[in-house]
Design a protein around this motif. Sequence first.
Motif, short mmCIF file in Angstrom:
data_model
loop_
_atom_site.label_atom_id
_atom_site.label_comp_id
_atom_site.label_asym_id
_atom_site.label_seq_id
_atom_site.Cartn_x
_atom_site.Cartn_y
_atom_site.Cartn_z
N THR A 76 28.05 -25.76 33.38
CA THR A 76 28.33 -27.09 32.86
C THR A 76 28.54 -28.10 34.00
OG1 THR A 76 30.69 -26.57 32.72
CG2 THR A 76 29.37 -26.22 30.73
N VAL A 77 28.32 -29.37 33.66
CA VAL A 77 28.41 -30.44 34.66
C VAL A 77 29.87 -30.77 34.94
CG1 VAL A 77 27.86 -32.85 35.16
CG2 VAL A 77 26.20 -31.40 33.95
N GLN A 78 30.20 -30.80 36.21
CA GLN A 78 31.54 -31.23 36.62
C GLN A 78 31.50 -32.65 37.14
OE1 GLN A 78 33.75 -28.38 38.98
NE2 GLN A 78 34.60 -30.01 40.25
N LYS A 79 30.36 -33.01 37.77
CA LYS A 79 30.24 -34.36 38.33
C LYS A 79 28.81 -34.84 38.16
CE LYS A 79 30.80 -36.85 42.73
NZ LYS A 79 29.39 -37.25 42.80
N ASP A 80 28.65 -36.07 37.70
CA ASP A 80 27.33 -36.65 37.51
C ASP A 80 26.70 -37.01 38.86
OD1 ASP A 80 28.75 -38.87 38.29
OD2 ASP A 80 28.57 -39.92 36.39
N PRO A 81 25.47 -37.45 38.94
CA PRO A 81 24.67 -38.03 37.85
C PRO A 81 24.02 -37.05 36.89
CG PRO A 81 23.42 -38.09 39.89
CD PRO A 81 24.79 -37.63 40.26
N ALA A 82 23.97 -35.76 37.17
CA ALA A 82 23.41 -34.83 36.19
C ALA A 82 24.26 -34.90 34.92
CB ALA A 82 23.41 -33.42 36.75
N THR A 83 23.61 -34.76 33.78
CA THR A 83 24.33 -34.81 32.51
C THR A 83 24.17 -33.53 31.70
OG1 THR A 83 22.45 -35.87 31.44
CG2 THR A 83 24.17 -37.32 32.32
N ARG A 84 23.17 -32.72 32.05
CA ARG A 84 22.91 -31.50 31.29
C ARG A 84 23.28 -30.28 32.13
NH1 ARG A 84 17.84 -30.60 30.93
NH2 ARG A 84 17.20 -32.31 32.27
N ALA A 85 23.72 -29.25 31.45
CA ALA A 85 24.15 -28.02 32.12
C ALA A 85 22.96 -27.24 32.68
CB ALA A 85 24.91 -27.13 31.13
N LEU A 86 23.22 -26.43 33.70
CA LEU A 86 22.23 -25.47 34.18
C LEU A 86 22.17 -24.30 33.19
CD1 LEU A 86 23.34 -25.32 37.95
CD2 LEU A 86 21.43 -26.64 36.98
N THR A 87 21.02 -23.65 33.13
CA THR A 87 20.87 -22.48 32.25
C THR A 87 21.60 -21.29 32.86
OG1 THR A 87 18.71 -23.27 31.54
CG2 THR A 87 19.18 -20.93 31.18
N VAL A 88 22.34 -20.60 32.02
CA VAL A 88 23.09 -19.42 32.48
C VAL A 88 22.32 -18.15 32.13
CG1 VAL A 88 25.29 -18.18 32.33
CG2 VAL A 88 25.22 -20.65 31.97
N TYR A 89 22.28 -17.22 33.07
CA TYR A 89 21.67 -15.91 32.83
C TYR A 89 22.75 -14.84 32.91
CZ TYR A 89 17.37 -18.48 33.48
OH TYR A 89 16.36 -19.41 33.33
N LYS A 90 22.53 -13.77 32.15
CA LYS A 90 23.50 -12.66 32.15
C LYS A 90 23.32 -11.84 33.43
CE LYS A 90 23.02 -12.27 27.17
NZ LYS A 90 21.90 -11.88 26.33
N THR A 91 24.42 -11.34 33.93
CA THR A 91 24.35 -10.45 35.09
C THR A 91 25.07 -9.14 34.77
OG1 THR A 91 26.38 -11.34 36.06
CG2 THR A 91 24.31 -12.37 36.75
N GLU A 92 24.56 -8.07 35.33
CA GLU A 92 25.16 -6.76 35.08
C GLU A 92 24.95 -5.89 36.32
OE1 GLU A 92 24.62 -3.05 31.90
OE2 GLU A 92 23.15 -4.65 31.97
N HIS B 50 21.92 -35.95 45.11
CA HIS B 50 22.77 -37.09 44.71
C HIS B 50 24.19 -36.67 44.40
CE1 HIS B 50 18.54 -37.95 43.35
NE2 HIS B 50 18.75 -38.95 44.18
N GLY B 51 24.52 -35.43 44.72
CA GLY B 51 25.91 -35.01 44.65
C GLY B 51 26.41 -34.46 43.32
N SER B 52 25.53 -34.12 42.42
CA SER B 52 26.01 -33.51 41.17
C SER B 52 26.69 -32.18 41.48
CB SER B 52 24.86 -33.26 40.20
OG SER B 52 24.42 -34.46 39.63
N ILE B 53 27.67 -31.85 40.67
CA ILE B 53 28.39 -30.58 40.82
C ILE B 53 28.39 -29.87 39.46
CG2 ILE B 53 30.58 -29.48 41.39
CD1 ILE B 53 31.19 -31.93 43.17
N PHE B 54 28.12 -28.58 39.51
CA PHE B 54 28.11 -27.75 38.29
C PHE B 54 29.14 -26.65 38.44
CE2 PHE B 54 23.96 -29.58 38.95
CZ PHE B 54 23.57 -30.02 37.69
#
Length: 166
Positions: free
Chosen positions: A138-154, A129-133
């Motif tokens: 964090t959400v840049q464009k709806d319809p999603a309203t909640r952020a994706l979970t972030v994982y640490k990278t090394e 449906h075109g959501s952008i993160f």
Amino acid sequence: METSQLSRGQFLKQLGLSSAALMSFYCLGTGLTSCSSSSEDPAPTTTTGGGTNTNSGVTGAITGAIDFTLDLTNANFSKLKTVGEFTYVGDIIIANAKGTFVALSKACTHQGTAVNYRSGTNDFFCPNHGSIFRTDGTVQKDPATRALTVYKTELLNSNNSLRVKA
Ligand code: FES
């Protein structure tokens, strides 16, 4: 061993049982794993912590307490050394975002579709449906309203390994 199984089979055939029924007897006698086909039962290459994976080039836990390492010299993951490339490992999307490795939960928080990384706009796009993160989840464009979970990278091992951790 082989002789005794044949004798057992011949004995059961004499009782008038079908081959399927015979197989059931064998499974009960020898344990279920010896009766499943190899295509249904891929051998895991790594089991650590809470996760099991079958991907060559991954070690560690890809479920539960996420903590795994990708071998960036492995053919499955070497493309990640190229800016703009991305891949999925379990429920996580990992992208080379302008030279920085970003790992986020791959399921769009709207209805769960796997997001893609777009190098041109440096964001994560849901084709459903075109959501952008943003790269911080964090959400840049709806319809999603909640952020994706972030994982640490090394980066480890002279940049030849990438650790992803909760
Ligand atoms: S499932 Fe991603 S925008 Fe609807």
